[in-house]
Design a protein around this motif. Structure first.
Motif, short mmCIF file in Angstrom:
data_model
loop_
_atom_site.label_atom_id
_atom_site.label_comp_id
_atom_site.label_asym_id
_atom_site.label_seq_id
_atom_site.Cartn_x
_atom_site.Cartn_y
_atom_site.Cartn_z
N ALA A 65 0.64 -1.29 0.01
CA ALA A 65 -0.05 0.13 -0.02
C ALA A 65 0.52 1.46 -0.28
CB ALA A 65 -0.73 -0.12 0.93
N ASP A 66 0.40 2.84 -0.42
CA ASP A 66 1.14 3.48 -0.60
C ASP A 66 1.96 3.50 1.36
OD1 ASP A 66 1.10 3.81 -3.46
OD2 ASP A 66 -0.80 5.51 -3.20
N VAL A 67 0.78 4.04 1.91
CA VAL A 67 1.30 4.17 3.06
C VAL A 67 1.93 3.56 3.68
CG1 VAL A 67 -0.36 3.06 4.20
CG2 VAL A 67 0.29 5.50 5.26
N GLU A 68 2.55 2.20 3.78
CA GLU A 68 3.72 1.02 3.84
C GLU A 68 4.42 1.28 3.27
OE1 GLU A 68 1.91 -3.16 4.84
OE2 GLU A 68 1.37 -2.49 3.04
N LYS A 69 4.70 2.14 2.17
CA LYS A 69 5.69 2.45 1.27
C LYS A 69 6.16 3.75 1.97
CE LYS A 69 4.27 0.83 -3.54
NZ LYS A 69 3.58 1.05 -4.46
N THR A 70 5.36 4.56 1.82
CA THR A 70 6.26 6.28 2.64
C THR A 70 6.67 5.83 4.04
OG1 THR A 70 4.06 7.05 1.79
CG2 THR A 70 5.06 7.97 3.49
N GLN A 71 5.93 4.78 4.89
CA GLN A 71 6.44 4.54 5.96
C GLN A 71 7.97 4.34 5.92
OE1 GLN A 71 2.25 4.45 8.78
NE2 GLN A 71 3.63 1.98 7.88
N ILE A 72 8.21 2.73 4.94
CA ILE A 72 9.20 2.50 5.05
C ILE A 72 10.43 2.95 3.91
CG2 ILE A 72 10.47 -0.19 3.56
CD1 ILE A 72 7.64 -0.96 3.07
N GLU A 73 9.91 3.92 2.56
CA GLU A 73 10.80 4.70 2.93
C GLU A 73 11.72 5.94 4.11
OE1 GLU A 73 13.74 6.49 0.39
OE2 GLU A 73 12.18 4.49 0.17
N ILE A 74 10.62 5.98 4.33
CA ILE A 74 11.03 7.41 5.81
C ILE A 74 11.86 6.99 7.06
CG2 ILE A 74 9.73 8.63 8.00
CD1 ILE A 74 7.28 9.11 6.59
N PHE A 75 11.91 4.69 7.39
CA PHE A 75 12.37 4.47 8.55
C PHE A 75 13.84 4.70 7.72
CE2 PHE A 75 14.60 1.13 10.16
CZ PHE A 75 14.04 0.89 11.38
N ARG A 76 14.07 4.25 6.07
CA ARG A 76 15.42 3.85 5.59
C ARG A 76 16.31 4.71 5.34
NH1 ARG A 76 13.10 1.55 0.27
NH2 ARG A 76 13.11 -0.50 1.94
N GLU A 77 15.66 6.34 5.20
CA GLU A 77 16.21 7.56 5.18
C GLU A 77 16.69 8.16 6.50
OE1 GLU A 77 16.94 8.52 2.29
OE2 GLU A 77 16.68 6.89 1.48
N ALA A 78 15.88 8.44 7.70
CA ALA A 78 15.88 8.72 8.30
C ALA A 78 16.50 7.71 9.90
CB ALA A 78 14.44 9.17 9.19
N SER A 79 16.49 6.54 9.47
CA SER A 79 16.59 5.98 10.81
C SER A 79 18.55 6.05 10.99
CB SER A 79 16.79 4.53 11.00
OG SER A 79 17.19 3.44 9.28
N VAL A 80 19.54 6.17 9.71
CA VAL A 80 20.56 6.11 9.44
C VAL A 80 21.37 7.32 10.33
CG1 VAL A 80 20.80 4.53 7.71
CG2 VAL A 80 20.55 7.34 7.60
N SER A 81 20.30 8.36 10.99
CA SER A 81 20.72 9.90 11.72
C SER A 81 20.35 9.23 13.14
CB SER A 81 19.55 10.90 11.23
OG SER A 81 19.76 10.69 9.96
N VAL A 82 19.20 8.38 13.41
CA VAL A 82 19.26 8.01 14.61
C VAL A 82 20.20 7.46 15.95
CG1 VAL A 82 17.06 7.73 16.48
CG2 VAL A 82 16.90 8.42 14.55
N VAL A 83 20.54 7.92 16.94
CA VAL A 83 21.34 7.47 17.74
C VAL A 83 20.89 6.64 19.09
CG1 VAL A 83 23.45 8.60 16.67
CG2 VAL A 83 22.18 9.29 18.81
N HIS A 84 20.69 6.13 18.99
CA HIS A 84 21.35 5.67 20.77
C HIS A 84 21.99 6.22 22.03
CE1 HIS A 84 19.62 2.51 24.11
NE2 HIS A 84 20.51 1.95 23.81
N ILE A 85 22.05 6.57 22.73
CA ILE A 85 22.27 6.56 24.10
C ILE A 85 22.94 6.06 25.25
CG2 ILE A 85 22.80 9.20 25.24
CD1 ILE A 85 21.91 10.78 22.82
#
Length: 397
Positions: A65-85
């Motif tokens: 579904a389009d909404v799933e594609k959007t969520q997957i793409e958002i996570f794929r692009e943004a998750s590399v910028s998120v860190v665990h502290i």
């Protein structure tokens, strides 16, 4: 005791014969049960197993579904910028020994590719050390750059290899609307790189920081935010940072569908100061004001010139932006033996000022070096005064 006519003892029932009859009844019942089992073929282990069992054929999924594609793409692009502290404190183990004791965990995100990491103040508060884990599980010891407890923000610095970091895209919180889709990425309960989704449930909320300061214009969301999510990004459907997840409203300590994020417009104003100075340079007019309660007493006592609501200037500090702009403070006229009221501030860049909190809020959203316009009442007339804000620490009476 009487005897039988023959003189022999009376006969007693044969106990063994009765047991024999009962045994035959039990056998008969077992035979009936066995017949019923055979009749209705109740399953046994050999009936439950099939030696010819094979994997099921896979049903084609089709397009996501389009909404799933959007969520997957958002996570794929943004998750590399998120860190665990992970933070730790030092604790004494003996008279001469000190050990590093884990203190807590949280989330952060890459602000710039030269190693600056943004998180919440409460994630690193009281810690003696912090370790940042990137999305690829590489770890770095972090150094503290700056803190702003009043906004629950902090900046760390890591020395990562060139090209190892990707800064998160920055959006604008002033454009947000209730109902927009939002996405939170973080480490709830230590589970790194967790994505939760929701909507903007409310705007303009107020929460309190650890030092009890009011944080205004906070974003409310129903995206699940749990312990460990603190300091992580809240993203819009374009994958842009719109807030920093900071708090939840819950009786249990877990997500109850009410989470809060510091708006990115505030973050984008505070973080550069923390990187430049290690603290926030607060803008100031260079005046001392009459407290609201005193001003109300003056109105009740019938002092003229206070018909409008506003903030009364008591003193203009020498060398300040206010003095350079010509603002006037309240003074005592020795000849007429009476007080002459100073300027009454009624607006800050056209935003109404009715009490001291309004003025402080306006300054909180301004920056050092910014030129602003004050509307003041002076001797019954409304006038506009322009001045350039100066940093608060440089203003000395």
């Amino acid at each position: 005791m009487s005897e039988s006519p023959t003189g022999s003892p009376p006969e007693r029932p044969n106990a063994r014969g009765g047991q024999r009859v009962n045994g035959w009844l039990v056998v008969a019942l077992l035979l009936v049960v066995a017949a019923l089992l055979l009749r209705y073929r109740l399953p046994i282990l050999s009936d439950l197993r099939d030696p010819d069992a094979k994997p099921r054929a896979v049903t084609p999924r089709g397009e996501l579904a389009d909404v799933e594609k959007t969520q997957i793409e958002i996570f794929r692009e943004a998750s590399v910028s998120v860190v665990h502290i992970t933070t730790a404190a030092l604790a004494r183990t003996s008279d001469f020994g000190v050990a590093r004791v884990p203190q807590g965990t949280g989330t952060g995100f890459v602000w710039s590719e030269d190693g600056y990491i943004v998180t919440n103040f409460h994630v690193v508060s009281g810690a003696q050390s912090a370790v940042v884990t990137l999305a690829d599980n590489s770890t770095y010891t972090a150094s503290l750059v700056g803190l702003e407890p009043s906004k629950d923000l902090a900046v760390l610095k890591i020395n990562a290899e060139r090209g190892a970091l990707r800064a998160i895209p920055v959006g604008q919180s002033s454009e947000l609307q209730v109902g927009q889709n939002v996405y939170a990425i973080g480490s709830p309960f230590g589970l790194q790189q967790t994505l939760t989704t929701g909507v903007i449930s409310g705007l303009g909320r107020e929460i309190r920081s650890l030092n009890n300061a009011v944080i205004r214009d906070v974003i409310q969301t129903d995206a699940a935010i749990n312990p460990g999510n603190s300091g992580g990004p809240l993203l819009d459907s374009a994958g842009r940072l719109i807030g920093v997840n900071t708090a939840i409203y819950s009786n249990s300590g877990s997500s109850a569908g009410i989470g809060f994020a510091i708006p990115v417009d505030t973050v984008n104003r505070i973080i550069p100061d923390l990187i430049r100075y290690g603290r926030v340079e607060r803008p100031a007019l260079g005046v001392e004001i009459v407290p609201d309660s005193v001003l109300e007493d003056m109105r009740r006592n019938g002092i003229a010139g206070l018909d409008s609501e506003g903030v009364l200037i008591q003193t203009v500090l020498p060398g300040s932006a206010a003095e350079q702009a010509g603002l006037q403070g309240t003074r005592f006229d020795t000849e007429e033996r009476r007080y002459v009221l100073g300027d009454l501030i009624v607006a800050f860049d056209e935003a109404p000022v009715t009490k001291a909190a309004d003025l402080f809020d306006a300054l909180d959203n301004a920056a050092v070096g910014e030129t602003v316009t004050l509307t003041v009442i002076r001797a019954g007339e409304s006038i506009e005064v322009e001045l350039t804000l100066q940093p608060l620490p440089t203003l000395n009476p």
